[in-house]
Scaffold this motif. Structure first.
Motif, PDB file in Angstrom:
ATOM      1  N   PRO A  30      48.325  22.185  27.250  1.00  0.00           N
ATOM      2  CA  PRO A  30      48.380  23.557  27.769  1.00  0.00           C
ATOM      3  C   PRO A  30      48.300  24.646  26.703  1.00  0.00           C
ATOM      4  O   PRO A  30      47.879  25.777  26.992  1.00  0.00           O
ATOM      5  CB  PRO A  30      49.739  23.599  28.482  1.00  0.00           C
ATOM      6  N   SER A  31      48.689  24.323  25.465  1.00  0.00           N
ATOM      7  CA  SER A  31      48.667  25.347  24.408  1.00  0.00           C
ATOM      8  C   SER A  31      47.275  25.612  23.866  1.00  0.00           C
ATOM      9  O   SER A  31      47.063  26.616  23.166  1.00  0.00           O
ATOM     10  CB  SER A  31      49.579  24.920  23.253  1.00  0.00           C
ATOM     11  N   LEU A  32      46.310  24.729  24.159  1.00  0.00           N
ATOM     12  CA  LEU A  32      44.954  24.931  23.644  1.00  0.00           C
ATOM     13  C   LEU A  32      44.339  26.158  24.327  1.00  0.00           C
ATOM     14  O   LEU A  32      44.323  26.243  25.555  1.00  0.00           O
ATOM     15  CB  LEU A  32      44.096  23.690  23.904  1.00  0.00           C
ATOM     16  N   PRO A  33      43.803  27.113  23.568  1.00  0.00           N
ATOM     17  CA  PRO A  33      43.340  28.389  24.141  1.00  0.00           C
ATOM     18  C   PRO A  33      41.972  28.295  24.816  1.00  0.00           C
ATOM     19  O   PRO A  33      41.003  28.982  24.422  1.00  0.00           O
ATOM     20  CB  PRO A  33      43.303  29.310  22.915  1.00  0.00           C
ATOM     21  N   VAL A  34      41.882  27.447  25.830  1.00  0.00           N
ATOM     22  CA  VAL A  34      40.648  27.337  26.611  1.00  0.00           C
ATOM     23  C   VAL A  34      41.031  27.203  28.080  1.00  0.00           C
ATOM     24  O   VAL A  34      42.108  26.681  28.409  1.00  0.00           O
ATOM     25  CB  VAL A  34      39.799  26.113  26.190  1.00  0.00           C
ATOM     26  N   SER A  35      40.137  27.657  28.958  1.00  0.00           N
ATOM     27  CA  SER A  35      40.402  27.563  30.398  1.00  0.00           C
ATOM     28  C   SER A  35      39.301  26.838  31.155  1.00  0.00           C
ATOM     29  O   SER A  35      39.431  26.617  32.361  1.00  0.00           O
ATOM     30  CB  SER A  35      40.597  28.964  30.998  1.00  0.00           C
ATOM     31  N   ASN A  36      38.230  26.488  30.459  1.00  0.00           N
ATOM     32  CA  ASN A  36      37.149  25.756  31.114  1.00  0.00           C
ATOM     33  C   ASN A  36      36.403  24.920  30.070  1.00  0.00           C
ATOM     34  O   ASN A  36      36.664  25.032  28.864  1.00  0.00           O
ATOM     35  CB  ASN A  36      36.198  26.701  31.859  1.00  0.00           C
ATOM     36  N   LEU A  37      35.458  24.117  30.529  1.00  0.00           N
ATOM     37  CA  LEU A  37      34.755  23.199  29.639  1.00  0.00           C
ATOM     38  C   LEU A  37      33.866  23.927  28.639  1.00  0.00           C
ATOM     39  O   LEU A  37      33.759  23.515  27.468  1.00  0.00           O
ATOM     40  CB  LEU A  37      33.925  22.215  30.483  1.00  0.00           C
ATOM     41  N   ALA A  38      33.244  25.015  29.059  1.00  0.00           N
ATOM     42  CA  ALA A  38      32.384  25.779  28.152  1.00  0.00           C
ATOM     43  C   ALA A  38      33.191  26.354  26.991  1.00  0.00           C
ATOM     44  O   ALA A  38      32.748  26.339  25.832  1.00  0.00           O
ATOM     45  CB  ALA A  38      31.669  26.896  28.910  1.00  0.00           C
ATOM     46  N   LEU A  50      29.282  13.878  26.477  1.00  0.00           N
ATOM     47  CA  LEU A  50      29.635  15.251  26.114  1.00  0.00           C
ATOM     48  C   LEU A  50      29.163  15.582  24.703  1.00  0.00           C
ATOM     49  O   LEU A  50      28.617  16.662  24.453  1.00  0.00           O
ATOM     50  CB  LEU A  50      31.156  15.434  26.224  1.00  0.00           C
ATOM     51  N   ARG A  51      29.338  14.636  23.796  1.00  0.00           N
ATOM     52  CA  ARG A  51      28.871  14.860  22.420  1.00  0.00           C
ATOM     53  C   ARG A  51      27.364  14.995  22.351  1.00  0.00           C
ATOM     54  O   ARG A  51      26.826  15.856  21.650  1.00  0.00           O
ATOM     55  CB  ARG A  51      29.327  13.696  21.539  1.00  0.00           C
ATOM     56  N   LYS A  52      26.684  14.105  23.057  1.00  0.00           N
ATOM     57  CA  LYS A  52      25.224  14.120  23.029  1.00  0.00           C
ATOM     58  C   LYS A  52      24.672  15.409  23.618  1.00  0.00           C
ATOM     59  O   LYS A  52      23.693  15.977  23.112  1.00  0.00           O
ATOM     60  CB  LYS A  52      24.678  12.916  23.801  1.00  0.00           C
ATOM     61  N   THR A  53      25.311  15.895  24.677  1.00  0.00           N
ATOM     62  CA  THR A  53      24.846  17.103  25.365  1.00  0.00           C
ATOM     63  C   THR A  53      25.136  18.372  24.570  1.00  0.00           C
ATOM     64  O   THR A  53      24.327  19.307  24.543  1.00  0.00           O
ATOM     65  CB  THR A  53      25.510  17.203  26.754  1.00  0.00           C
ATOM     66  N   THR A  54      26.283  18.408  23.894  1.00  0.00           N
ATOM     67  CA  THR A  54      26.729  19.650  23.249  1.00  0.00           C
ATOM     68  C   THR A  54      26.653  19.628  21.728  1.00  0.00           C
ATOM     69  O   THR A  54      26.649  20.703  21.092  1.00  0.00           O
ATOM     70  CB  THR A  54      28.188  19.942  23.643  1.00  0.00           C
ATOM     71  N   GLY A  55      26.667  18.440  21.122  1.00  0.00           N
ATOM     72  CA  GLY A  55      26.655  18.343  19.670  1.00  0.00           C
ATOM     73  C   GLY A  55      27.998  18.578  19.016  1.00  0.00           C
ATOM     74  O   GLY A  55      28.065  18.744  17.789  1.00  0.00           O
ATOM     75  N   ILE A  56      29.078  18.575  19.772  1.00  0.00           N
ATOM     76  CA  ILE A  56      30.389  18.835  19.181  1.00  0.00           C
ATOM     77  C   ILE A  56      30.899  17.614  18.414  1.00  0.00           C
ATOM     78  O   ILE A  56      30.502  16.485  18.676  1.00  0.00           O
ATOM     79  CB  ILE A  56      31.429  19.232  20.261  1.00  0.00           C
ATOM     80  N   GLU A  57      31.782  17.873  17.446  1.00  0.00           N
ATOM     81  CA  GLU A  57      32.439  16.811  16.697  1.00  0.00           C
ATOM     82  C   GLU A  57      33.893  16.719  17.136  1.00  0.00           C
ATOM     83  O   GLU A  57      34.556  17.745  17.351  1.00  0.00           O
ATOM     84  CB  GLU A  57      32.367  17.108  15.192  1.00  0.00           C
ATOM     85  N   LEU A  58      34.388  15.486  17.283  1.00  0.00           N
ATOM     86  CA  LEU A  58      35.772  15.249  17.667  1.00  0.00           C
ATOM     87  C   LEU A  58      36.379  14.211  16.736  1.00  0.00           C
ATOM     88  O   LEU A  58      35.681  13.301  16.272  1.00  0.00           O
ATOM     89  CB  LEU A  58      35.866  14.750  19.119  1.00  0.00           C
ATOM     90  N   LEU A  59      37.662  14.359  16.456  1.00  0.00           N
ATOM     91  CA  LEU A  59      38.375  13.370  15.672  1.00  0.00           C
ATOM     92  C   LEU A  59      39.004  12.368  16.636  1.00  0.00           C
ATOM     93  O   LEU A  59      39.953  12.696  17.357  1.00  0.00           O
ATOM     94  CB  LEU A  59      39.453  14.034  14.815  1.00  0.00           C
ATOM     95  N   GLU A  60      38.461  11.145  16.658  1.00  0.00           N
ATOM     96  CA  GLU A  60      38.935  10.135  17.605  1.00  0.00           C
ATOM     97  C   GLU A  60      40.219   9.483  17.100  1.00  0.00           C
ATOM     98  O   GLU A  60      40.292   9.019  15.962  1.00  0.00           O
ATOM     99  CB  GLU A  60      37.875   9.054  17.824  1.00  0.00           C
TER     100      GLU A  60
END
Length: 348
Positions: A157-165, A195-205
């Motif tokens: 809940p603390s993450l400052p986002v409200s939608n996927l975009a 999601l990664r393929k579509t957006t190109g974002i990097e995530l720490l797994e």
């Protein structure tokens, strides 16, 4: 002396072998053999007809509290009532669900050990793990699928986002990557790959043995992002301990009518649902498999059980063993191609 002693008893058999009329001893022996054979046949038929006459065990391949565990306990409740014997659930998590799956593959095929099967260990493990100690296409007798369930994408809940975009924008602009909890082999791994393929974002797994541990870490703010089957996280969504951004399905979930689908959020190629079913070891008597399927399907068609699944966010399937087997074969082939085309491994 020993030959002379046993000779009188053996002579009638020798005579019968030469075509001489059988003596009383021979007739008595043949009658005894027939009686014993008939008795053994009666016992065998009676034993088969008596199934089940002791507790049945369902192996859940992930930690307690997850969707795999929830569906295993639903099946246990159905069969304990329908078959009038205790049906117990044992959790054997490990190796992305492969550990518990192997236990059932090698269990005695007598109808007393069953598998709460799901996507990863059955459909993707054959490709992800070259030395898999079981063959999902050959080592099981499918009983039936209980339900299909959507995945949900949610954050602390603390993450400052409200939608996927907004999540995608944050992942691209934040100096350090978002921490994402993952259980390899399951549908969330493939959803985040999309999601990664579509957006190109990097995530720490951050890898986990089961979804319950990952969910607890997200609630404790040790993770930023997680993806799981809806039934496993629905109580936390309703309780406000996690913030859901999207449902990865073609239609909105009746349990989350205000949450958009991934397509509505602008990511139509990000969608993977999970299935949960029951399998027995290969070689289980067909009559046992049929009875398990019939009692399961009858229960799934009742308003009470259907409501329990729908309240968890799932959709009842209720198929036949033959349909389930065909589904497994098609899913193995489908996801094998996805894995190979996208160079997905058990650790990425």
């Amino acid at each position: 002396m020993e030959v002379r002693h046993f000779g009188p008893m053996l002579r009638p058999l020798y005579s019968a072998r030469r075509g001489v009329q059988m003596t009383g001893n021979t007739v008595w022996i043949k009658r005894l053999a027939l009686a014993l054979g008939a008795g053994l046949l009666t016992v065998a038929i009676g034993a088969q007809a008596a199934w089940p006459d002791k507790p049945i065990k369902i192996i859940a391949t992930y930690q307690p509290g997850g969707t795999n565990d929830i569906m295993a306990r639903l099946a246990a409740d159905i069969w304990s009532k329908a078959l009038q014997v205790p049906v117990l659930v044992e959790n054997h998590p490990g190796s992305s669900g492969n550990l518990g799956t192997e236990l059932v593959a090698k269990a005695k095929p007598d109808g007393y050990t069953l598998l709460a099967g799901t996507f990863g260990p059955i459909t993707t493990s054959p490709t992800l793990y070259p030395n898999l100690p079981y063959d999902p296409a050959k080592d099981f007798a499918p009983v039936g699928i209980l339900a299909s369930v959507p995945n949900v994408i949610f954050v602390h809940p603390s993450l400052p986002v409200s939608n996927l975009a907004e999540l995608v924008t944050l992942a691209k602009t934040r100096p350090e990557p978002l921490k994402f909890g993952i259980v390899y082999g399951g549908t969330p791994q493939f959803l985040v790959a999309q999601l990664r393929k579509t957006t190109g974002i990097e995530l720490l797994e951050i890898p986990y043995k089961g979804g319950t541990s990952a969910l607890n870490d997200l609630i404790g703010n040790h993770l930023d992002l997680y993806i799981d089957n809806l039934p496993a996280v629905l109580p936390q969504i309703r309780g406000g301990t996690v913030k859901v951004l999207a449902v990865a399905s073609q239609a909105r979930s009746p349990q989350l009518p205000d949450v958009p689908t991934t397509a509505e959020a602008g990511f139509p190629d990000v969608e993977v649902s999970a299935w949960h079913g029951i399998l027995a070891p290969a070689g289980t008597p067909p009559a046992v498999v049929e009875r398990l399927n019939q009692t399961l399907v009858q229960a799934l068609h009742t308003p009470e059980v259907r409501a329990r699944i729908e309240q968890q966010g799932g959709t009842v399937v209720a198929d036949t063993p033959e349909q389930f087997q065909g589904f497994i074969l098609s899913e193995i082939a489908r996801w094998r191609q996805v894995i190979l085309d996208n160079h997905i491994t058990a650790s990425n």
